[in-house]
Design an enzyme around this catalytic site. Sequence first.
Site, mmCIF file in Angstrom:
data_model
loop_
_atom_site.group_PDB
_atom_site.id
_atom_site.type_symbol
_atom_site.label_atom_id
_atom_site.label_comp_id
_atom_site.label_asym_id
_atom_site.label_seq_id
_atom_site.Cartn_x
_atom_site.Cartn_y
_atom_site.Cartn_z
ATOM 1 C CE LYS A 104 -3.887 1.820 2.773
ATOM 2 N NZ LYS A 104 -4.696 1.499 3.974
ATOM 3 C CB SER A 133 -7.695 3.527 3.383
ATOM 4 O OG SER A 133 -6.864 2.873 4.334
ATOM 5 C CB SER A 168 -7.994 0.769 6.155
ATOM 6 O OG SER A 168 -8.564 2.029 6.372
#
Length: 469
Positions: free
Chosen positions: A82, A157, A181
């Site tokens: 990420k 997220s 997330s």
Amino acid sequence: MTSEEVCFLPATRLARLIAARKLSPVDAVEAVLDRAQQLNPSLNAFAHLAADQARAAARRAQAAVMAGDRLGPLHGVPITVKDNVAVAGLPLGHGSIAVEPVIPDQDAIAVARARAAGAVIIGKTTLPEFAHKVLTVNNAQGVTHNPWNLAHSPGGSSGGGGAALAAGIGPLAIATDGGGSIRCPASWNGVVGLKPTLGRIPGEAMPDGFGNFAYIGPMARHTDDLALLLSVMEGPSPADPFALRPPPADAPVTVQGMRIGWLPHVGEHRTDAVTAAITERAVGALANAGAEVETLFAPCFEGLYAVYAVLASTARAARYGHILDTAGDRMTPTLRDCIVQGRGWSAVQWLAAHDRRTALFRAVQALFERFDILATPTTTTTAPRLDSIDPGYPGGYPAWAVALHPFNLSGHPALSTPAGFTDDGLPVGLQLVGPWFGERRLLVASAALEAMLGLAEHRPPVAPVPAHI
């Protein structure tokens, strides 16, 4: 074996084939990179595709295989990271155009451990700006799409990581979870994701090591792969006060006789009928396998969004407020609103939120005197259509994530595992929660469901983005 078959191999099998010289790391990485280049125009899952670096790493991995070197458990396995986790030599952009990306000169601890185990990083995945919401859209890359239906959100997220996994772009992803997330995109993309116990994986980049509620964790298509990546990233570190000691061993556990507390609804929000039915069937499958299931309602989960909002918004105000002051016109509107909210709380309200966080921890601890694990729907609904989402702050988050942020606050491990699909083909996730350092029992239950339901073999119908999306 076709290129697509290579892309959907479990990481554990991929590593075995590479170690046995039955599959080249170069071929494995090339297959995944080709798939990323084909599908990313539809998904928009990557902030940065590190093709040249990945190919060079794959060649080094192949040379090690041919030289007979000792190989790590992830040797030659493609993995994504990420874009809020540091990877040496790759841009760290946080999904923002309000600040310039930096190029870290060293990996985050979790990334360094994955590399040391032989993983090949193929790129950085998308997220909302500074990971501030469970929808993956930002001013830097735009909108990320769900591979099961491109008109829907992949969540967030860690939405880019979840979408890439489901689409066969790497079998593993390193992600973060500050309020659901990892688990939200795991649910909405039909993959497995774990928010570990606080401190199990060091979070040395978190500015507040003591009041931290954000976690680095693994995502995967298969539970065994998730367990493998967890085993690689976990372990003590002097940089994180909660990671100073090794995780204690969890007692051996099987689904037979496992005591499960089933919460079809969490807090003040109701799970929609379709999600509730699918997750209840999954819990029923565990009961049929010998688990002892008791339906319960726990009042300790009521009214927690207000607590989470104080802690999350003040953290963002403290860390990103200076960006709002200097480049607010380039910042995502919802992040701006979050920072403004955070500046409005008093110190008394902030401390009261921390006190409620402690009370929640103690209440959840009491539940684990009765149960081995808790089970809830991961989210109260399936992935929403992109054109139906409330664009404001906090939007649908308080209702969607009512079962997620409580365990960021309490520190307990929580895993989302596929529970089934709706009639229109959208995935539904079941959340499993354990006592501190109880990840093993979550993995056992998830693996049992995976074997019984067979959902890990489903593949999404990824297609080019239609012009109207």
